[in-house]
Design an enzyme around this catalytic site. Structure first.
Site, PDB file in Angstrom:
ATOM      1  N   GLU A   1       0.773  -1.467   0.038  1.00  0.00           N
ATOM      2  CA  GLU A   1       0.061  -0.059   0.106  1.00  0.00           C
ATOM      3  C   GLU A   1       1.396   1.563  -0.268  1.00  0.00           C
ATOM      4  O   GLU A   1      -0.097   2.029  -0.982  1.00  0.00           O
ATOM      5  CB  GLU A   1      -1.170  -0.221   1.016  1.00  0.00           C
ATOM      6  CG  GLU A   1      -2.170  -0.709   1.291  1.00  0.00           C
ATOM      7  CD  GLU A   1      -1.937  -2.412   1.857  1.00  0.00           C
ATOM      8  OE1 GLU A   1      -2.472  -3.285   1.924  1.00  0.00           O
ATOM      9  OE2 GLU A   1      -0.540  -2.793   1.891  1.00  0.00           O
TER      10      GLU A   1
ATOM     11  N   PHE B   1     -12.416  -7.845  13.330  1.00  0.00           N
ATOM     12  CA  PHE B   1     -11.618  -8.455  12.617  1.00  0.00           C
ATOM     13  C   PHE B   1     -10.862  -6.901  11.457  1.00  0.00           C
ATOM     14  O   PHE B   1     -12.058  -6.632  10.769  1.00  0.00           O
ATOM     15  CB  PHE B   1     -11.796  -9.315  11.997  1.00  0.00           C
ATOM     16  CG  PHE B   1     -10.593 -10.385  10.966  1.00  0.00           C
ATOM     17  CD1 PHE B   1      -8.909 -10.200  10.784  1.00  0.00           C
ATOM     18  CD2 PHE B   1     -10.645 -10.262   9.315  1.00  0.00           C
ATOM     19  CE1 PHE B   1      -8.206 -10.942  10.818  1.00  0.00           C
ATOM     20  CE2 PHE B   1      -9.744 -10.401   9.075  1.00  0.00           C
ATOM     21  CZ  PHE B   1      -8.371 -10.458   9.462  1.00  0.00           C
ATOM     22  N   GLN B   2      -9.654  -6.437  11.596  1.00  0.00           N
ATOM     23  CA  GLN B   2      -8.372  -4.826  10.753  1.00  0.00           C
ATOM     24  C   GLN B   2      -9.670  -4.521  10.739  1.00  0.00           C
ATOM     25  O   GLN B   2      -9.842  -3.800   9.794  1.00  0.00           O
ATOM     26  CB  GLN B   2      -9.024  -5.924   8.953  1.00  0.00           C
ATOM     27  CG  GLN B   2      -7.508  -7.201   8.846  1.00  0.00           C
ATOM     28  CD  GLN B   2      -7.908  -7.725   7.306  1.00  0.00           C
ATOM     29  OE1 GLN B   2      -8.763  -7.512   6.233  1.00  0.00           O
ATOM     30  NE2 GLN B   2      -6.300  -7.761   7.091  1.00  0.00           N
TER      31      GLN B   2
ATOM     32  N   LYS C   1     -17.851  -2.212   4.413  1.00  0.00           N
ATOM     33  CA  LYS C   1     -17.938  -2.649   4.137  1.00  0.00           C
ATOM     34  C   LYS C   1     -19.705  -2.855   3.712  1.00  0.00           C
ATOM     35  O   LYS C   1     -20.151  -3.063   2.247  1.00  0.00           O
ATOM     36  CB  LYS C   1     -17.766  -4.365   4.405  1.00  0.00           C
ATOM     37  CG  LYS C   1     -17.709  -4.868   2.785  1.00  0.00           C
ATOM     38  CD  LYS C   1     -17.328  -6.239   3.752  1.00  0.00           C
ATOM     39  CE  LYS C   1     -16.949  -7.992   2.708  1.00  0.00           C
ATOM     40  NZ  LYS C   1     -16.498  -8.799   2.774  1.00  0.00           N
TER      41      LYS C   1
ATOM     42  N   MET D   1      23.147  10.619   4.354  1.00  0.00           N
ATOM     43  CA  MET D   1      23.031  11.860   4.770  1.00  0.00           C
ATOM     44  C   MET D   1      23.258  10.816   6.633  1.00  0.00           C
ATOM     45  O   MET D   1      24.064  11.983   7.501  1.00  0.00           O
ATOM     46  CB  MET D   1      21.736  11.924   4.867  1.00  0.00           C
ATOM     47  CG  MET D   1      21.671  13.749   5.508  1.00  0.00           C
ATOM     48  SD  MET D   1      22.914  14.205   4.439  1.00  0.00           S
ATOM     49  CE  MET D   1      21.697  15.359   2.705  1.00  0.00           C
TER      50      MET D   1
END
Length: 572
Positions: A63, A125-126, A175, A484
């Site tokens: 993602e 869940f999630q 959903k 750096m």
């Protein structure tokens, strides 16, 4: 009677569509060309609707890759980048890119899946509270409660993302909302009373700036990303040329004013040119256009433009006076404001002595480095890259030494050819951003200049190059360290290189081969030139692993706490 009722009810049902279908239609209404995303459980109804859609979808391998690709796309096209991810970890994996887009003012519209409305708040869940998580790092965010609200919300989101000071807007879609059916209603217009960005400047403030120009002897323009966001490059050139005002640029403003123009002083700030920084230090009128005056630009504020009247042109009123006291605040779009200044131009001041002084500084203190024919110098690598591409490529970078060398030595002649992470400084940004840029501008060569450290954060996106046959050239500036970090440890921490050296690395060429991509290792200038020429001609993805001088540092430099006039390493 019963049959008649059933027929009538069926007619009503067929006029309804799911929230997922409304989502597809909303993208089409906004003329979205491409969607960057990654599927998961909470967005399966949307992905099912995408199955029969003609919408182009780029499946990234993470993602984070999706949102950085969307940023690259937005940077080069001026259109909002669009991202889709599932709930929970899918959404939270976007957070770095959202924060990056917020601070750098990149227009994005991000869609996240969410658990069903019936279980929100139960630690399902999630489930993750992405609205709460992203509230500080978005211009606005929504959680859709009803499918029928989705068309309006989408239209508002695209408007907010790409107007005013641009930025990311997030829409969270449970959903069950994606599944529920609703009537299709066109949203012809929107009106947001609390969101009315000021585009046109106050003409009295424009007049004050014109008067200040007549009083000044040493004016300087400081131009930032706001010039590019407003497509105000022509107006800027016209204004600078009419008044003969030297131009310094921020890191994100590169390309907004032609690098080879006689009035261009180059990049200002921590690793900027001596001429730019001395112009900001010694000026008597500083005109900031679409720049934030952040700490990496200003250095110690006690020494920043202390003899100057400061005028600040910005579309975001919150930026004006935030860091630097401002005598002439002008809230407005850079294009509209510069147009107003060009239309009201009158008598001109004489700044010829000032321009001559700064031109002499450019000549006397150019960017320089010590050459060594036995090693490949990273600065020379970027110069060769500019030569071979004739300065016409889109260049995307990660963050660190290679980023600064690219900003210094790949001189940008046109707008929207420079993509980098400025305010957040995100490692792993450069490669996926280059993918998005190539999707947005397939006709232009695209080079991802990355460090060997940052590349390893998102290198899995090599799969996207092969999947889409995108001819992005990945140039790895390989100094076997977090460059750096190593430089700061050398200068400020007595060479205590705590966990900054990357002695164990993959074979990047074999890695590219594993993805079916050609590559080459370069250790000399001729290796680089030959490989780049071959890669550009091939029109295929290519990975070039450039082994550069391991202990090279970026100079000039302003140490933390020092002023613009206290640069070190000015003479190489």
């Amino acid at each position: 009677m019963k049959a008649s009722w059933v027929a009538e009810n069926k007619s009503v049902e067929t006029s309804l569509v799911s929230g997922a279908e409304l989502f597809i239609q909303g993208l089409q209404n906004e003329n979205v060309e491409v969607l960057f995303g990654y599927p998961g459980g909470a967005v399966l109804p949307i992905y099912d609707a995408l199955y029969n859609s003609e919408m182009k979808h780029v499946l990234t391998r993470h993602e984070q890759g999706a949102i950085h690709a969307a940023q690259g796309y937005a940077r080069v096209t001026g259109k909002p980048g669009v991202v889709l991810a599932t709930s929970g970890p899918g959404a939270t994996n976007l957070v770095t890119g959202i924060a990056d887009a917020m601070i750098d003012s990149i227009p994005l519209v991000i869609f996240t899946g969410q658990v069903a409305t019936t279980v929100i708040g139960t630690d399902a869940f999630q489930e993750a509270d992405i609205i709460g998580i992203t509230m500080p790092i978005t211009k606005h965010n929504y959680q859709v409660q009803r499918a029928e609200d989705l068309p309006r919300i989408m239209k508002e989101a695209f408007h907010i993302a790409n107007t005013g000071r641009k930025g990311p807007v997030l829409i969270d879609i449970p959903k069950d909302v994606a599944v529920k059916r609703a009537e299709v209603k066109d949203v012809e217009s929107i009106h947001l009373p609390g969101y009315q960005p000021t585009l046109k400047p106050n003409i009295l403030q424009v007049k004050r700036l014109n008067e200040a120009l007549l009083q000044a002897k040493k004016p300087v323009l400081l131009t930032g990303a706001g010039v590019l966001a407003a497509s105000a490059e022509k107006e800027l050139v016209a204004f600078a040329e009419y008044h003969q005002i030297p131009v310094a640029q921020t890191l994100l403003g590169l390309g907004g004013f032609p690098a080879e123009h006689p009035l261009c002083l180059g990049m200002a700030g921590m690793h900027g040119t001596y001429a730019s920084n001395m112009a900001l230090y010694d000026c008597d009128l500083l005109i900031g256009v679409g720049a934030r005056f952040d700490d990496r630009l200003t250095g110690n504020l006690d020494h920043f433009a202390k003899r100057a009247v400061v005028a600040h042109i910005d579309i975001d009123p919150a930026e004006i006076g935030k860091n630097v006291p401002t005598e002439i605040p002008i809230v407005g779009c850079a294009k509209e404001t510069l147009s107003a200044l060009n239309q009201t131009k009158g008598d001109k001041g004489d700044y010829s002595d000032w321009v001559t002084q700064l031109t002499q500084l450019k000549s006397e203190f150019p960017l320089t480095y010590k050459t060594d024919e036995s090693e490949l110098k990273p600065q020379k690598l970027l110069q060769i890259l500019h030569d071979v591409t004739k300065g016409e490529a889109i260049v995307s970078t990660d963050v660190g030494q290679h980023q600064m060398w690219a900003a210094q030595y790949y001189t940008f002649l046109e707008p929207n050819r420079w993509i980098t992470s400025g305010g957040l400084g995100t490692m792993g940004f450069g490669f996926p951003a280059a993918i998005g840029a190539k999707v947005g501008k397939p006709e232009l060569p695209v080079i991802a200049v990355v460090g060997d450290g940052g590349f390893q954060m998102t290198l899995q996106e090599l799969g996207v190059l092969q999947d889409w046959e995108l001819p992005v050239i990945v140039v790895i500036v390989n100094n076997k360290s977090l460059g750096m970090v190593r430089q700061w440890q050398e200068i400020f921490y007595e060479k205590r290189f705590s966990h900054s050296l990357l002695d164990i690395q993959p074979d990047f060429i074999k890695l590219a081969s594993a993805y079916g991509i050609d590559g080459k290792r370069a250790e000399t200038e001729s290796d680089v030139r030959e490989a780049l020429t071959l890669a550009l001609a091939s029109k295929k993805p290519f990975v070039l692993d450039c082994v550069v001088t391991a202990d090279e540092n970026v100079y000039p430099m302003i140490a933390p706490g020092k002023g613009l006039h206290e640069m070190i390493g000015v003479r190489g």
